[in-house]
Design an enzyme around this catalytic site. Structure first.
Site: not given
Lengths: 571, 302
Positions: A13, A15, A18, A117, A231, A233, A243, A245-246, A277, A341, A384, A390
């Site tokens: 991976g 991302g 990774g 947030f 989760q 969202h 999505l 965004t929040e 959430r 999500h 979460r 992130l």
């Protein structure tokens, strides 16, 4: 013949988790490679919009407050020792990202700016407009290019290999472009292959998020944990489930029902739209179920934020709303609804990414590591917080990378014959040789996704989950027979999708199994037949091992509590 | 040999090209091969040519396509080798990105906290950071079509992202590198990269800014930079574009050999009546004073 591919550390991976892990292992002196089924910058970390949390002391914030918000957000299922590490090391990692080149939004003093947030008392979310994940992903890929680390690009891993002592010895994978199998030997394997979103339909997740990492670890004997915690969202678009965004609510957008009421007043009078959430998604679903929705949605109203702010800080969703919902966010509210999500569950690891180690004894697979959404520490517990994913990727990606490099120095190169890849090669050949039939991989995928979304969504009960559990074996049978019409070796994406479906089915089975086992409501797991949280019996994690016969076997782990005893959760 | 294959299917008004392709893949021909992932114009996988222009399939609504017979033509991206159906080999694309050393190269000690930089100097960079490396600009770049060595719009925009970053300490050497052949002066300003970019990165505008920064920093003059300077000078002197003089001064009046090499082309143009009637060298237009005033005004105001 021996494999030309031998590494200390192989990362599955590319991302955020990774790449961060690979860079840390490289800095730790290990010979590292990355293997990924898509080019690194196409990874799903791209889709993280809103930002990344950190409590910086020089802003008057305290990491303990961030940790507490996270513990509360997790509905007290998160392991507090891991959460403390997350919150305490966050500042260091944010600065490291800034120094690498991430163009975080700045305030008037020229310092990094923050936004609010959900589920948090303070504005501690650092951001790059509303494409923070993409901005971070590209910078980590820049660092990867700088370090010149080898990348097996567009390779698909089919198994984690263990040697005769049960230690992780590498992976079997094939190069999608040529259809050629290889055994890639490694002393340590870090799985950072992202989430399992496509197990549900619809989902905010990209089409590549098929739980491959969790499934191959599970098949290799590693336990999965908290798999029932999925989760939803609160703000996703109808249809494909894209999505929103929040950060929209973080910047001040309202949620409104068909009567024009800001209904969150009734569910979370203090935090309103910025409750956690799971709370907001349930509130929306109740509004919709009780007839105060609009065509299965409620409304997200951004109009009062003003054109300037929307274009500066929410530019991506402004475009998204225009392109995919035909709505100008500055002119009218946008219909949204809860949508699958994120998977809080995953490969059980310790705080250094090991699967998983208790005082020197690997209880999972020795030499196997995991980080990011694939992993479950458990940081996020039952729910979460936005902008913690992130952070999770960089903090625990880094830690897994460092630990794997040290581990690799302590062990010899595993001895495994290259013929280890024969089994998977034969499996694929057999798959390609199946006689044609009417059923398709796409049809099975859709049936799986809609089943999971229907029965394992925002509200669950025994009857529905049991129905899902009864449906899954039939889907698995169909998967065992389905034919692939593309018989070619070159870039055979039909084959990839069929293999992914097998991974998804394993993930689905553990999700349903965990959800039926947990007889309470906690975080995202809300059962209408057990509506209370039950700390006496269920303040514990559900681990799932795969029995030799393929069936899941549960085990339990107590939640690790350091400073915050469970309390009633009110927002 | 490549060939086109026609598929007929029912569509909804909200369908994108990607929706249609996936439906073909799921219900007509499973072997139809393309890269796709996010479905929301974020990941950059599904770059392809749609009715002749590069675009993201997931962002292109079928109804937005002007075609009288409702036929939509999709092809793999241009300027890169095809692997299968709509999948191209992006290796060359990434080699060029790598060429610009696309990582921050700060000078001096790393600060304890973040680098201090004004919001004005930083926040605008999110525009170019919005690039998702889908390859659309490279696919439709007219200069790349005739010169495969050209760095191309994506790599140049990526380089701009560092040149314009106040934290980067290598902008002088970056600009020197871009000043070389195949670099920033090879863009022909056809604007295709701006037209087709799904994220509004505006690669050509970034290239123009790189050029201005290069001249501002005094990079050695090249045909490219002289072309820009002579262009402006001629307008100031004559009020119109004096193409022959532009060519001669761009290549250098002393470069007789190169100028003589234009003779055959000039003669062919003459035969076909394509030389301006005013002769090879233009005089200043009437009212040139007003144009020169504009130049003076520009100089004073910058």
């Amino acid at each position: 013949m021996t494999t030309p591919y031998t590494f200390d550390v192989l990362v599955l991976g590319a991302g955020l988790a990774g790449m961060r892990a690979a860079l840390a292992a490289h800095e730790g002196g290990a010979k590292v490679a990355i293997l990924t089924k898509v080019h690194p910058v196409l990874s799903h970390s791209n889709a993280a919009q809103g930002g990344i949390n950190a409590a910086l002391t020089d802003r008057g914030d305290k990491w303990e407050d961030h940790a507490y918000d996270t513990v509360k957000g997790s509905d007290y299922l998160g392991d507090q020792d891991a959460i403390e590490i997350l919150a305490e090391e966050a500042g260091k990692d944010i600065l490291a990202l800034e120094h690498m080149g991430v163009i975080f939004n700045r305030n008037d003093e020229g310092r990094l700016g923050t936004r609010r947030f959900g589920g948090q008392k303070r504005a501690r979310t650092f951001f790059v407009s509303d494409f923070t994940g993409q901005a971070m992903l590209h910078v980590l890929y820049e660092q990867l290019m700088k370090a010149n680390l080898p990348v097996f690009e567009e390779w698909f891993a089919t198994s984690v290999v263990r040697d005769d002592d049960g230690r992780c010895a590498g992976v079997v994978a094939f190069e999608i472009r040529y259809g050629k199998f290889a055994f890639i030997k490694a002393k340590a394997v870090i799985i950072a292959a992202g989430g399992l979103g496509r197990v549900f339909e619809p989902s905010t997740n990209a089409m590549i998020c098929t739980g491959d990492g969790m499934a191959i670890a599970y098949r290799a004997g590693a336990p999965l944990m908290d798999m029932e915690m999925v989760q939803y969202h609160p703000t996703t678009l109808k249809g494909k489930g894209l999505l929103i965004t929040e950060a929209a609510r973080g910047e001040g957008a309202y949620l409104v029902n068909s009567e024009g009421e800001r209904f969150m007043e009734r569910y979370a009078p203090n935090m309103m739209e910025l409750a956690s959430r799971d709370v907001v998604s349930r509130a929306e679903q109740i509004e919709i179920n009780e007839g105060r929705g609009i065509n299965g949605c409620v409304l997200l109203d951004c109009r009062h934020l003003g054109k300037r702010l929307i274009q500066d800080r929410l530019g991506q969703i402004f475009e998204e709303a225009k392109s995919f919902a035909n709505i100008d966010l500055t002119e009218e509210p946008i219909p949204i609804r809860p949508g699958m999500h994120y998977s809080m569950g995953g490969i059980k690891t310790d705080v250094d990414g090991r699967s998983w180690d208790i005082q020197g004894n690997w209880e999972g697979v020795q030499g196997l590591f995991a980080a990011g959404e694939t992993a479950c520490l458990s940081l996020h517990g039952g729910n979460r917080l936005g902008a913690n994913s992130l952070l999770d990727t960089v903090v625990f990606g880094r830690r897994a990378g460092s630990c794997s490099a040290a581990y690799a120095q302590s062990v010899h190169t595993p001895r495994v014959s290259d013929s280890i890849s024969d089994q998977d090669r034969t499996m694929v050949q057999d798959l390609l040789r199946r006689p044609p039939q009417a059923d398709t991989v796409a049809a099975i995928r859709l049936d799986l996704g809609t089943t999971m979304n229907h029965h394992l969504g925002v509200f669950r009960d025994q009857e529905g989950m049991q129905a899902a559990q009864n449906i899954l074996p039939g889907l698995r049978d169909r998967w065992g027979r389905v034919a692939i019409h593309d018989k070619g070796q070159v870039f055979n994406t039909s084959l990839v999708r069929a293999l992914e479906l097998g991974m998804m089915l394993d993930c689905a089975e553990t999700i349903v199994f965990g959800a039926i086992t947990r007889k309470e409501s906690r975080g995202a797991h809300f059962r209408t037949d057990f509506i209370q949280r039950d700390d006496e019996n269920w303040l514990k994690h559900i681990l799932i091992y795969r029995n030799p016969d393929g069936r899941p076997r549960p085990d339990y782990l107590p939640v690790r509590i350091t400073q915050w005893e469970p309390q009633v959760r009110v927002y | 040999m490549p060939y086109f294959q026609e598929f007929t299917l029912e569509t909804e008004p909200s369908d994108t090209v990607l929706d249609a392709l996936i439906r073909i893949r799921e219900s007509v021909d499973e072997s139809l091969t393309l890269r796709c992932s996010c479905r929301g114009a974020i990941c950059g996988s599904c770059g392809m040519r749609i009715n002749g222009h590069a675009a993201l399939a997931c962002k292109t609504k079928l109804v937005s396509l002007e075609s009288s017979d409702a036929l939509v033509q999709v092809e793999p991206m241009n300027n890169m080798p095809v692997i299968k159906d709509l999948v191209t080999d992006m290796g060359g694309f990434w080699d060029k990105i790598r060429h610009v050393q696309p990582w921050l190269q700060p000078t001096g000690p790393t600060p304890d906290a973040e680098y201090l930089a004004s919001p004005e100097s930083m926040n605008h960079l999110t525009g170019v950071m919005g690039c998702i490396m889908c390859g659309a600009c490279v696919s439709d770049c007219a200069a790349l079509e005739v010169d495969h060595q050209f760095l191309g719009p994506a790599a140049l925009a990526k380089s701009y992202r560092f040149v314009a970053d106040p934290r980067d300490g290598a902008s002088a050497s970056r600009l020197l590198d871009l000043n070389k052949p195949n670099g920033m002066w090879d863009c022909t300003r056809c604007m295709e990269c701006i037209e087709v970019c799904p994220k509004g990165v505006g690669a050509m505008d970034r290239i123009m800014t790189l050029r201005a920064k290069g001249i501002g920093q005094g990079v050695p003059s090249t045909c490219g930079s002289r072309h820009a300077e002579v262009f402006a000078d001629l307008i100031e002197q004559k009020g119109r574009l004096d193409e022959p003089m532009l060519a001669m001064r761009t290549f250098g009046l002393g470069n007789i050999g190169h100028i003589l090499s234009f003779l055959p082309m000039t003669l062919r143009a003459l035969v076909r009546g394509k030389l301006p009637k005013s002769g090879p060298l233009h005089r200043a237009i009437p009212g040139i004073d007003r144009i020169r005033r504009l130049f003076r005004y520009m100089r004073n105001s910058t």
